[in-house]
Scaffold this motif. Structure first.
Motif, PDB file in Angstrom:
ATOM      1  N   GLU A  16       0.823  -1.202   0.000  1.00  0.00           N
ATOM      2  CA  GLU A  16       0.000   0.000   0.000  1.00  0.00           C
ATOM      3  C   GLU A  16       0.861   1.258   0.000  1.00  0.00           C
ATOM      4  OE1 GLU A  16      -2.405  -0.539   3.427  1.00  0.00           O
ATOM      5  OE2 GLU A  16      -3.833  -1.893   2.429  1.00  0.00           O
ATOM      6  N   ARG A  17       1.969   1.198   0.740  1.00  0.00           N
ATOM      7  CA  ARG A  17       2.875   2.348   0.789  1.00  0.00           C
ATOM      8  C   ARG A  17       3.516   2.575  -0.573  1.00  0.00           C
ATOM      9  NH1 ARG A  17       8.332   3.252   1.707  1.00  0.00           N
ATOM     10  NH2 ARG A  17       8.802   5.242   2.722  1.00  0.00           N
ATOM     11  N   THR A  18       3.927   1.496  -1.231  1.00  0.00           N
ATOM     12  CA  THR A  18       4.535   1.617  -2.557  1.00  0.00           C
ATOM     13  C   THR A  18       3.540   2.224  -3.542  1.00  0.00           C
ATOM     14  OG1 THR A  18       5.985  -0.278  -2.186  1.00  0.00           O
ATOM     15  CG2 THR A  18       5.592   0.352  -4.463  1.00  0.00           C
ATOM     16  N   ARG A  19       2.316   1.729  -3.510  1.00  0.00           N
ATOM     17  CA  ARG A  19       1.286   2.258  -4.406  1.00  0.00           C
ATOM     18  C   ARG A  19       1.042   3.739  -4.127  1.00  0.00           C
ATOM     19  NH1 ARG A  19      -4.039   3.317  -5.222  1.00  0.00           N
ATOM     20  NH2 ARG A  19      -4.996   2.458  -7.128  1.00  0.00           N
ATOM     21  N   ALA A  20       0.992   4.114  -2.856  1.00  0.00           N
ATOM     22  CA  ALA A  20       0.756   5.510  -2.490  1.00  0.00           C
ATOM     23  C   ALA A  20       1.902   6.407  -2.952  1.00  0.00           C
ATOM     24  CB  ALA A  20       0.568   5.635  -0.980  1.00  0.00           C
ATOM     25  N   LEU A  21       3.149   5.917  -2.840  1.00  0.00           N
ATOM     26  CA  LEU A  21       4.302   6.699  -3.289  1.00  0.00           C
ATOM     27  C   LEU A  21       4.267   6.913  -4.803  1.00  0.00           C
ATOM     28  CD1 LEU A  21       7.164   5.118  -1.129  1.00  0.00           C
ATOM     29  CD2 LEU A  21       6.254   7.451  -0.942  1.00  0.00           C
ATOM     30  N   ILE A  22       3.890   5.873  -5.536  1.00  0.00           N
ATOM     31  CA  ILE A  22       3.780   5.994  -6.986  1.00  0.00           C
ATOM     32  C   ILE A  22       2.678   6.997  -7.344  1.00  0.00           C
ATOM     33  CG2 ILE A  22       3.160   4.796  -9.119  1.00  0.00           C
ATOM     34  CD1 ILE A  22       4.426   2.269  -7.896  1.00  0.00           C
ATOM     35  N   LEU A  23       1.565   6.904  -6.647  1.00  0.00           N
ATOM     36  CA  LEU A  23       0.442   7.799  -6.916  1.00  0.00           C
ATOM     37  C   LEU A  23       0.822   9.255  -6.631  1.00  0.00           C
ATOM     38  CD1 LEU A  23      -2.467   7.474  -7.905  1.00  0.00           C
ATOM     39  CD2 LEU A  23      -3.188   7.423  -5.515  1.00  0.00           C
ATOM     40  N   ALA A  24       1.527   9.487  -5.527  1.00  0.00           N
ATOM     41  CA  ALA A  24       1.952  10.851  -5.186  1.00  0.00           C
ATOM     42  C   ALA A  24       2.926  11.396  -6.218  1.00  0.00           C
ATOM     43  CB  ALA A  24       2.585  10.859  -3.797  1.00  0.00           C
ATOM     44  N   ALA A  25       3.860  10.554  -6.642  1.00  0.00           N
ATOM     45  CA  ALA A  25       4.828  10.974  -7.663  1.00  0.00           C
ATOM     46  C   ALA A  25       4.133  11.265  -8.985  1.00  0.00           C
ATOM     47  CB  ALA A  25       5.890   9.903  -7.845  1.00  0.00           C
ATOM     48  N   ALA A  26       3.162  10.443  -9.344  1.00  0.00           N
ATOM     49  CA  ALA A  26       2.421  10.648 -10.589  1.00  0.00           C
ATOM     50  C   ALA A  26       1.605  11.928 -10.542  1.00  0.00           C
ATOM     51  CB  ALA A  26       1.505   9.451 -10.851  1.00  0.00           C
TER      52      ALA A  26
ATOM     53  N   GLY B 213       1.492  17.817 -17.507  1.00  0.00           N
ATOM     54  CA  GLY B 213       0.320  17.394 -18.249  1.00  0.00           C
ATOM     55  C   GLY B 213       0.379  15.913 -18.567  1.00  0.00           C
ATOM     56  N   PHE B 214      -0.698  15.401 -19.161  1.00  0.00           N
ATOM     57  CA  PHE B 214      -0.731  13.974 -19.465  1.00  0.00           C
ATOM     58  C   PHE B 214       0.284  13.616 -20.550  1.00  0.00           C
ATOM     59  CE2 PHE B 214      -2.285  10.396 -22.007  1.00  0.00           C
ATOM     60  CZ  PHE B 214      -2.324   9.419 -21.023  1.00  0.00           C
ATOM     61  N   ALA B 215       0.306  14.394 -21.613  1.00  0.00           N
ATOM     62  CA  ALA B 215       1.184  14.084 -22.740  1.00  0.00           C
ATOM     63  C   ALA B 215       2.655  14.213 -22.368  1.00  0.00           C
ATOM     64  CB  ALA B 215       0.862  14.980 -23.937  1.00  0.00           C
ATOM     65  N   GLY B 216       2.981  15.216 -21.560  1.00  0.00           N
ATOM     66  CA  GLY B 216       4.377  15.474 -21.233  1.00  0.00           C
ATOM     67  C   GLY B 216       4.942  14.616 -20.117  1.00  0.00           C
ATOM     68  N   ALA B 217       4.064  14.032 -19.316  1.00  0.00           N
ATOM     69  CA  ALA B 217       4.526  13.199 -18.203  1.00  0.00           C
ATOM     70  C   ALA B 217       5.207  11.941 -18.713  1.00  0.00           C
ATOM     71  CB  ALA B 217       3.357  12.832 -17.297  1.00  0.00           C
ATOM     72  N   ARG B 218       6.246  11.503 -18.010  1.00  0.00           N
ATOM     73  CA  ARG B 218       7.011  10.327 -18.414  1.00  0.00           C
ATOM     74  C   ARG B 218       6.994   9.275 -17.305  1.00  0.00           C
ATOM     75  NH1 ARG B 218       6.032  12.062 -22.431  1.00  0.00           N
ATOM     76  NH2 ARG B 218       7.339  12.969 -24.069  1.00  0.00           N
ATOM     77  N   ILE B 219       6.707   8.047 -17.697  1.00  0.00           N
ATOM     78  CA  ILE B 219       6.664   6.948 -16.737  1.00  0.00           C
ATOM     79  C   ILE B 219       8.002   6.807 -16.014  1.00  0.00           C
ATOM     80  CG2 ILE B 219       6.490   4.437 -16.516  1.00  0.00           C
ATOM     81  CD1 ILE B 219       3.808   5.826 -16.853  1.00  0.00           C
ATOM     82  N   GLU B 220       9.100   6.986 -16.748  1.00  0.00           N
ATOM     83  CA  GLU B 220      10.426   6.867 -16.139  1.00  0.00           C
ATOM     84  C   GLU B 220      10.611   7.879 -15.015  1.00  0.00           C
ATOM     85  OE1 GLU B 220       9.774   7.230 -19.298  1.00  0.00           O
ATOM     86  OE2 GLU B 220      10.579   5.493 -20.391  1.00  0.00           O
ATOM     87  N   GLN B 221      10.122   9.098 -15.243  1.00  0.00           N
ATOM     88  CA  GLN B 221      10.248  10.152 -14.224  1.00  0.00           C
ATOM     89  C   GLN B 221       9.371   9.854 -13.013  1.00  0.00           C
ATOM     90  OE1 GLN B 221      13.239  11.684 -15.237  1.00  0.00           O
ATOM     91  NE2 GLN B 221      12.206  13.293 -14.097  1.00  0.00           N
ATOM     92  N   ILE B 222       8.192   9.329 -13.261  1.00  0.00           N
ATOM     93  CA  ILE B 222       7.302   8.986 -12.152  1.00  0.00           C
ATOM     94  C   ILE B 222       7.927   7.884 -11.301  1.00  0.00           C
ATOM     95  CG2 ILE B 222       5.057   8.005 -11.540  1.00  0.00           C
ATOM     96  CD1 ILE B 222       3.957   9.350 -14.105  1.00  0.00           C
TER      97      ILE B 222
ATOM     98  N   ALA C  61      11.094   7.235 -11.004  1.00  0.00           N
ATOM     99  CA  ALA C  61      12.243   7.804 -10.294  1.00  0.00           C
ATOM    100  C   ALA C  61      11.791   8.644  -9.101  1.00  0.00           C
ATOM    101  CB  ALA C  61      13.078   8.655 -11.251  1.00  0.00           C
ATOM    102  N   ARG C  62      10.755   9.449  -9.296  1.00  0.00           N
ATOM    103  CA  ARG C  62      10.245  10.294  -8.203  1.00  0.00           C
ATOM    104  C   ARG C  62       9.749   9.449  -7.034  1.00  0.00           C
ATOM    105  NH1 ARG C  62       6.945  15.729  -9.676  1.00  0.00           N
ATOM    106  NH2 ARG C  62       8.277  16.588 -11.287  1.00  0.00           N
ATOM    107  N   SER C  63       9.180   8.301  -7.358  1.00  0.00           N
ATOM    108  CA  SER C  63       8.594   7.453  -6.307  1.00  0.00           C
ATOM    109  C   SER C  63       9.615   6.523  -5.665  1.00  0.00           C
ATOM    110  CB  SER C  63       7.452   6.628  -6.890  1.00  0.00           C
ATOM    111  OG  SER C  63       7.939   5.674  -7.821  1.00  0.00           O
ATOM    112  N   GLY C  64      10.855   6.500  -6.219  1.00  0.00           N
ATOM    113  CA  GLY C  64      11.863   5.590  -5.705  1.00  0.00           C
ATOM    114  C   GLY C  64      11.578   4.155  -6.089  1.00  0.00           C
ATOM    115  N   SER C  65      10.824   3.991  -7.188  1.00  0.00           N
ATOM    116  CA  SER C  65      10.432   2.652  -7.635  1.00  0.00           C
ATOM    117  C   SER C  65      11.049   2.377  -9.006  1.00  0.00           C
ATOM    118  CB  SER C  65       8.897   2.572  -7.676  1.00  0.00           C
ATOM    119  OG  SER C  65       8.477   1.268  -7.966  1.00  0.00           O
ATOM    120  N   ASN C  66      10.399   1.555  -9.803  1.00  0.00           N
ATOM    121  CA  ASN C  66      10.854   1.263 -11.157  1.00  0.00           C
ATOM    122  C   ASN C  66       9.638   1.057 -12.052  1.00  0.00           C
ATOM    123  OD1 ASN C  66      10.082  -1.663 -11.053  1.00  0.00           O
ATOM    124  ND2 ASN C  66      11.671  -1.693  -9.466  1.00  0.00           N
TER     125      ASN C  66
END
Length: 215
Positions: free
Chosen positions: A15-25, A33-42, A44-49
């Motif tokens: 749940e914590r991992t999911r929440a971190l990804i959601l916050a980073a996203a 924006g939607f088009a400019g957002a990058r999965i790689e950056q999200i 990285a921001r969340s400390g995940s992969n």
């Protein structure tokens, strides 16, 4: 690479991992924006992969929808904590206007995400099974406040609670989302503390002036 669905990983960690990804996203989509957002950056921001991100959210579209659902749920949960139905009708309306104004100021990402989704004609949130439920509770609460005000002979009848809420939100939304251009074209700083206090009072006076019966 470790399997993200390992059975021995505690549920709270998932749940914590999911929440971190959601916050980073949320940050990434609000910034770019939607088009400019990058999965790689999200990731990285969340400390995940990326693999973990796709495990929880399938794809970029589903992740953006999850962000929008969480965004709406968060503001509606905060509104519920106001306990508006426990307040006198006039104070309840004043509290809702003040809350909406303050929330938009404190959460500029909310306005940015709305702007992004409107560019797509609500294509993502049309897929949601939850957003309508979150928002209908607020309109139901506002309806009860209006009925209470009518019974106490404070408010006029015939007010559509949905139209009223849209007006309350719009009064804050337009001013804040267009503050830079408004300040420039009218040659007046509309973002300083004094201007914001004046704007809030103006909104309260405007809405209550519409609702209240003439004495």
């Amino acid at each position: 690479m470790a399997d993200p669905e390992r059975k021995d990983v505690p549920t709270r960690n998932k749940e914590r991992t999911r929440a971190l990804i959601l916050a980073a996203a949320t940050e990434e989509f609000a910034d770019k924006g939607f088009a400019g957002a990058r999965i790689e950056q999200i990731a990285a921001r969340s400390g995940s992969n990326k693999r973990m991100l796709y495990y929880y959210f399938n794809n970029k579209e589903d992740l953006f929808l999850a962000v929008m659902e969480d965004t709406y749920k968060t503001i509606r949960d905060a509104e519920s904590e106001l306990r508006l139905l426990d307040l006198p009708p006039i104070e309840a309306i004043r509290r809702l206007i003040t809350f909406t104004w303050d929330y938009y100021i404190k959460h500029p990402e909310f306005l940015k995400l709305l702007n992004t989704e409107n560019l797509y004609h609500a294509a993502h949130i049309k897929q949601s099974k939850n957003i309508g439920f979150y928002n209908s509770k607020l309109i139901g609460t506002l309806h009860e406040i209006l009925i209470h005000g009518q019974r106490e002979k404070l408010f006029r009848g015939g007010v559509d609670p949905l139209q009223l809420y849209i007006s309350i939100a719009a009064l804050s939304y337009f001013y804040l989302s267009n503050n830079d251009t408004l300040s420039t074209v009218f040659m007046r700083d509309l973002n300083n503390p004094k201007a914001k206090v004046e704007r809030l009072q103006h909104m309260i006076d405007l809405v209550l002036g519409y609702l209240m019966l003439s004495s």
